[in-house]
Design a protein around this motif. Structure first.
Motif, PDB file in Angstrom:
ATOM      1  N   ASN A   1      -0.448   9.829  -3.611  1.00 26.09           N
ATOM      2  CA  ASN A   1      -1.399   9.363  -3.073  1.00 26.09           C
ATOM      3  C   ASN A   1      -1.062   8.809  -1.549  1.00 26.09           C
ATOM      4  O   ASN A   1      -0.995   7.368  -1.398  1.00 26.09           O
ATOM      5  N   PRO A   2      -1.192   9.667  -0.622  1.00 30.30           N
ATOM      6  CA  PRO A   2      -0.238   9.052   0.653  1.00 30.30           C
ATOM      7  C   PRO A   2      -1.250   8.275   1.525  1.00 30.30           C
ATOM      8  O   PRO A   2      -1.067   8.125   2.697  1.00 30.30           O
ATOM      9  N   ARG A   3      -2.464   7.714   0.946  1.00 23.95           N
ATOM     10  CA  ARG A   3      -3.201   7.131   1.635  1.00 23.95           C
ATOM     11  C   ARG A   3      -2.884   5.506   1.687  1.00 23.95           C
ATOM     12  O   ARG A   3      -3.058   4.643   2.237  1.00 23.95           O
ATOM     13  N   TYR A   4      -1.697   5.493   0.623  1.00 22.69           N
ATOM     14  CA  TYR A   4      -1.056   4.002   0.346  1.00 22.69           C
ATOM     15  C   TYR A   4       0.514   4.190   0.497  1.00 22.69           C
ATOM     16  O   TYR A   4       1.128   5.139   0.510  1.00 22.69           O
ATOM     17  N   PHE A   5       1.130   2.961   0.498  1.00 26.27           N
ATOM     18  CA  PHE A   5       2.492   2.867   0.531  1.00 26.27           C
ATOM     19  C   PHE A   5       2.940   2.364  -1.068  1.00 26.27           C
ATOM     20  O   PHE A   5       2.010   2.035  -1.530  1.00 26.27           O
ATOM     21  N   THR A   6       4.164   2.472  -1.191  1.00 23.13           N
ATOM     22  CA  THR A   6       4.680   2.113  -2.669  1.00 23.13           C
ATOM     23  C   THR A   6       5.810   1.446  -2.458  1.00 23.13           C
ATOM     24  O   THR A   6       6.739   1.698  -1.315  1.00 23.13           O
ATOM     25  N   ALA A   7       6.328   0.610  -3.248  1.00 25.61           N
ATOM     26  CA  ALA A   7       7.459  -0.190  -3.328  1.00 25.61           C
ATOM     27  C   ALA A   7       8.641   0.497  -3.930  1.00 25.61           C
ATOM     28  O   ALA A   7       9.606   0.120  -4.300  1.00 25.61           O
ATOM     29  N   GLY A   8       8.299   1.847  -4.561  1.00 25.35           N
ATOM     30  CA  GLY A   8       9.163   2.471  -5.225  1.00 25.35           C
ATOM     31  C   GLY A   8       9.156   2.983  -6.765  1.00 25.35           C
ATOM     32  O   GLY A   8       9.620   3.735  -7.480  1.00 25.35           O
ATOM     33  N   ASP A   9       7.964   2.043  -7.187  1.00 22.43           N
ATOM     34  CA  ASP A   9       7.686   2.100  -8.593  1.00 22.43           C
ATOM     35  C   ASP A   9       6.673   3.063  -9.129  1.00 22.43           C
ATOM     36  O   ASP A   9       6.152   3.102  -9.981  1.00 22.43           O
ATOM     37  N   GLY A  10       5.841   3.565  -8.046  1.00 24.73           N
ATOM     38  CA  GLY A  10       4.926   4.561  -8.123  1.00 24.73           C
ATOM     39  C   GLY A  10       3.410   4.089  -8.172  1.00 24.73           C
ATOM     40  O   GLY A  10       2.486   4.470  -8.117  1.00 24.73           O
ATOM     41  N   SER A  11       3.245   2.832  -8.218  1.00 22.59           N
ATOM     42  CA  SER A  11       2.028   2.020  -7.696  1.00 22.59           C
ATOM     43  C   SER A  11       1.837   1.727  -6.322  1.00 22.59           C
ATOM     44  O   SER A  11       2.848   1.880  -5.584  1.00 22.59           O
ATOM     45  N   ALA A  12       0.629   1.756  -5.972  1.00 21.97           N
ATOM     46  CA  ALA A  12       0.086   1.497  -4.695  1.00 21.97           C
ATOM     47  C   ALA A  12       0.214   0.003  -4.366  1.00 21.97           C
ATOM     48  O   ALA A  12      -0.092  -0.790  -5.107  1.00 21.97           O
ATOM     49  N   VAL A  13       0.925  -0.255  -3.089  1.00 22.90           N
ATOM     50  CA  VAL A  13       0.789  -1.437  -2.485  1.00 22.90           C
ATOM     51  C   VAL A  13      -0.301  -1.625  -1.223  1.00 22.90           C
ATOM     52  O   VAL A  13      -0.716  -0.603  -0.590  1.00 22.90           O
ATOM     53  N   VAL A  14      -0.919  -2.473  -1.590  1.00 22.99           N
ATOM     54  CA  VAL A  14      -2.365  -2.851  -0.661  1.00 22.99           C
ATOM     55  C   VAL A  14      -2.008  -3.715   0.317  1.00 22.99           C
ATOM     56  O   VAL A  14      -1.699  -5.050   0.092  1.00 22.99           O
ATOM     57  N   LEU A  15      -2.255  -3.697   1.779  1.00 24.49           N
ATOM     58  CA  LEU A  15      -1.756  -4.368   2.965  1.00 24.49           C
ATOM     59  C   LEU A  15      -3.198  -4.805   3.454  1.00 24.49           C
ATOM     60  O   LEU A  15      -3.941  -4.283   3.934  1.00 24.49           O
ATOM     61  N   MET A  16      -3.253  -6.238   3.317  1.00 28.76           N
ATOM     62  CA  MET A  16      -4.597  -6.584   3.959  1.00 28.76           C
ATOM     63  C   MET A  16      -4.175  -7.938   4.719  1.00 28.76           C
ATOM     64  O   MET A  16      -2.883  -8.735   4.141  1.00 28.76           O
ATOM     65  N   GLY A  17      -4.399  -8.143   5.869  1.00 29.86           N
ATOM     66  CA  GLY A  17      -3.694  -9.331   6.581  1.00 29.86           C
ATOM     67  C   GLY A  17      -4.628  -9.868   7.977  1.00 29.86           C
ATOM     68  O   GLY A  17      -5.584  -9.157   8.238  1.00 29.86           O
ATOM     69  N   ALA A  18      -4.222 -11.054   8.256  1.00 27.00           N
ATOM     70  CA  ALA A  18      -4.630 -11.557   9.585  1.00 27.00           C
ATOM     71  C   ALA A  18      -3.477 -11.828  10.611  1.00 27.00           C
ATOM     72  O   ALA A  18      -2.495 -12.586  10.105  1.00 27.00           O
ATOM     73  N   HIS A  19      -3.580 -11.215  11.829  1.00 29.26           N
ATOM     74  CA  HIS A  19      -2.460 -11.188  12.555  1.00 29.26           C
ATOM     75  C   HIS A  19      -2.839 -12.027  14.079  1.00 29.26           C
ATOM     76  O   HIS A  19      -4.166 -12.044  14.297  1.00 29.26           O
ATOM     77  N   THR A  20      -1.974 -12.872  14.778  1.00 30.55           N
ATOM     78  CA  THR A  20      -2.157 -13.662  15.928  1.00 30.55           C
ATOM     79  C   THR A  20      -1.360 -13.421  16.762  1.00 30.55           C
ATOM     80  O   THR A  20      -0.269 -13.073  16.467  1.00 30.55           O
ATOM     81  N   TRP A  21      -1.673 -14.094  18.023  1.00 31.46           N
ATOM     82  CA  TRP A  21      -0.919 -13.405  19.359  1.00 31.46           C
ATOM     83  C   TRP A  21       0.349 -14.285  19.530  1.00 31.46           C
ATOM     84  O   TRP A  21       1.239 -13.782  20.177  1.00 31.46           O
ATOM     85  N   ASP A  22       0.806 -15.208  18.645  1.00 33.27           N
ATOM     86  CA  ASP A  22       1.712 -16.040  18.957  1.00 33.27           C
ATOM     87  C   ASP A  22       2.783 -15.998  17.640  1.00 33.27           C
ATOM     88  O   ASP A  22       3.496 -16.922  17.069  1.00 33.27           O
ATOM     89  N   SER A  23       2.729 -15.027  16.782  1.00 35.49           N
ATOM     90  CA  SER A  23       3.465 -14.703  15.627  1.00 35.49           C
ATOM     91  C   SER A  23       4.868 -14.587  16.029  1.00 35.49           C
ATOM     92  O   SER A  23       5.624 -14.962  14.941  1.00 35.49           O
ATOM     93  N   LEU A  24       5.358 -14.266  16.969  1.00 33.95           N
ATOM     94  CA  LEU A  24       6.769 -14.493  17.498  1.00 33.95           C
ATOM     95  C   LEU A  24       7.073 -15.328  18.390  1.00 33.95           C
ATOM     96  O   LEU A  24       8.038 -16.091  18.472  1.00 33.95           O
ATOM     97  N   GLN A  25       6.476 -15.093  19.844  1.00 36.26           N
ATOM     98  CA  GLN A  25       6.700 -15.842  20.707  1.00 36.26           C
ATOM     99  C   GLN A  25       5.626 -16.853  21.007  1.00 36.26           C
ATOM    100  O   GLN A  25       4.328 -16.790  20.717  1.00 36.26           O
ATOM    101  N   ASP A  26       5.762 -18.119  21.463  1.00 32.61           N
ATOM    102  CA  ASP A  26       5.065 -19.088  21.827  1.00 32.61           C
ATOM    103  C   ASP A  26       4.459 -18.730  23.097  1.00 32.61           C
ATOM    104  O   ASP A  26       5.185 -18.004  24.143  1.00 32.61           O
ATOM    105  N   TYR A  27       3.228 -19.123  23.391  1.00 29.60           N
ATOM    106  CA  TYR A  27       2.550 -18.819  24.805  1.00 29.60           C
ATOM    107  C   TYR A  27       1.625 -20.171  25.304  1.00 29.60           C
ATOM    108  O   TYR A  27       1.283 -20.962  24.437  1.00 29.60           O
TER     109      TYR A  27
END
Length: 469
Positions: free
Chosen positions: A36-62
């Motif tokens: 089911n190529p709508r999803y990623f798997t970690a190798g065991d055949g189950s689907a990994v669901v990615l849900m997140g919140a990102h912001t502009w200074d996750s690596l560099q300060d500004y």
């Protein structure tokens, strides 16, 4: 959910796949799920669901020169923030230019940079010029530390390699970041001229070679981690020349990692302005973030729908919290995953966008954050690898189904009841409902298949129905 609780629920039959919860170590490397190529798997055949919140200074300060700046990111606190909302994914933002003079938020400065500032001579920002053949250890050490910390807490990281907002002023940033860019010939000791927006094309082989060296350094820095994804560039101008450059970089990353211990997914995200989702779908990328607000995933790519591209904050806020929750569940029900461009602790990026209270994020955005986390948790309790979008099976138009075995239906709250077509699924189904934003699953009477059934949620507002054998 803690790791021990997940294991208990799995053993009790209350989870249908191994738990990939925030708090457990992130498993991987991720790969596209063949079944089911709508999803990623970690190798065991189950689907990994990615849900997140990102912001502009996750690596560099500004910081802003004239407006209130966000505090330097306390990264452990940010990971705890994600965990509170049951989120497991973010973009590690990269800013190529150390300064954006004249930005709409006031002149903005970023640190640390990828290259060392050795001089001789001063760059446009008054600091020593860059040496494009010498990488800054602080930058890559921070990258490695943050990716490692995230992985130990069950969080996946998309590493942004380049940024369209670092080579030209546009949109709600404005300014002219090219004036301070390391590949502006006034700012480096190597005689390199990236020529503005042409820097993100294949026009100058010398520039491309330097960019490849940078990508090689990034990949060497994080290849050992399981929780890594890559993104070529944030919102680059959607020209044919830029598309060709991004395709080249996707293949370059894949070629590098083909000879390394681990291989990770590579993504292409929406270009702006003048981008098209057709270019993303035709790319050699494993995953995409489209410009369409709701793009049903047909299995061509893993779709990670990001409000940064598909539902800009002005429209998102105008639509209201109920529509925000509906966007998260609607994306999930159509085979996609979600990211929220979260203003987090920035009080000044756009007027009216965010109202943090000290180190506490603006609670206005919590229903959206919580809805994404709830959808991710829902994916863990289902056999998601076997499910496909089946909009026609439910009156709401939002349905995932493994026909005859399992169904998920989202109802936006606009109707008192919904219908689901179980005509080809005789026998009884267990049933549970939950509110779409906040709440828990509530058991309901069994539902008999063999016909179209009309069902009503046991509470008002947007709801989610789960049926399974």
């Amino acid at each position: 959910m803690g790791k021990n609780l997940c294991q208990f629920l799995l053993s009790a039959g209350l989870l249908l796949q191994p738990c990939l919860c925030v708090g457990a170590v992130a498993r991987g490397p991720l790969r596209v799920l063949g079944a089911n190529p709508r999803y990623f798997t970690a190798g065991d055949g189950s689907a990994v669901v990615l849900m997140g919140a990102h912001t502009w200074d996750s690596l560099q300060d500004y910081s802003y020169s004239a407006k209130q700046s966000p505090p330097p990111m306390a990264f452990d606190a940010y990971l705890s923030f994600l965990a509170r909302h049951d989120l497991n994914f973010f973009r590690l933002w990269a800013w190529e230019s150390p300064s954006n003079p004249g930005a709409l938020q006031s002149t903005t400065e970023f640190r640390p940079m990828a290259y060392e500032r050795t001089g001789p001579g001063k760059a446009a920002d008054g600091k020593p010029k860059f040496d494009l053949r010498r990488f800054n250890p602080e930058y890559f050490q921070r990258m490695r530390e943050r990716v490692g910390k995230a992985g130990r807490r069950g969080v996946y990281v998309s590493i942004m390699l380049f940024n369209g907002f670092s080579i030209e002023g546009k949109g709600n940033d404005g300014g002219n970041p090219w004036l301070a860019h390391p590949m502006n010939p006034a700012n480096n000791v190597n005689g390199v001229d990236g020529a503005g927006v042409a820097a993100h094309t294949l026009a100058n082989p010398a520039v491309t070679a330097l960019q490849e060296a940078y990508v090689r350094k990034v990949v060497a820095t994080v290849n050992s981690f399981d929780n890594v994804l890559y993104e070529i560039a944030n919102e680059d101008t959607g020209s044919p020349a830029n598309i060709a450059w991004q395709y080249h970089m996707i293949r370059f990353v894949k070629g590098l990692e083909a000879r390394m211990p681990k291989q990770h997914p590579v993504g292409m995200t929406s270009q702006w302005p003048n981008g098209s989702d057709a270019a993303l779908l035709a790319s050699p990328a494993d995953w995409i973030s489209p410009g369409a607000t709701l793009l049903e995933s047909d299995g061509t790519k893993v779709v990670i729908n990001d409000t940064d591209h598909s539902f800009f904050w002005i429209g998102l806020r105008k639509a209201g919290q109920a529509a925000q929750v509906a966007w998260a569940w609607g994306t999930f029900a159509r085979g996609g995953q979600c990211l929220f461009m979260d203003p987090y602790l920035d009080p000044s990026h756009d007027d009216g966008r965010n109202a943090p209270n000290g180190l506490t994020p603006d609670p206005y955005w919590d229903p959206l954050r919580d809805a994404m986390g709830a959808a991710r948790a829902c994916g863990q309790r289902m056999d998601l690898a076997a499910m496909r979008p089946a909009d026609a099976s439910a009156s709401t138009g939002f349905c995932l189904a493994n026909p005859g075995k399992e169904y998920l239906v989202f109802e936006p709250g606009s109707a008192k009841s919904l219908t689901i077509d179980l005509a080809d699924a005789p026998g009884s189904f267990s049933a549970e409902w939950r509110p779409a934003a906040r709440g828990t699953w509530l058991a309901a009477p069994k539902v008999e298949g063999g016909a179209v059934r009309t069902l009503a949620a046991p509470f008002p507002g947007a709801s989610v129905l789960h049926l399974w054998r």
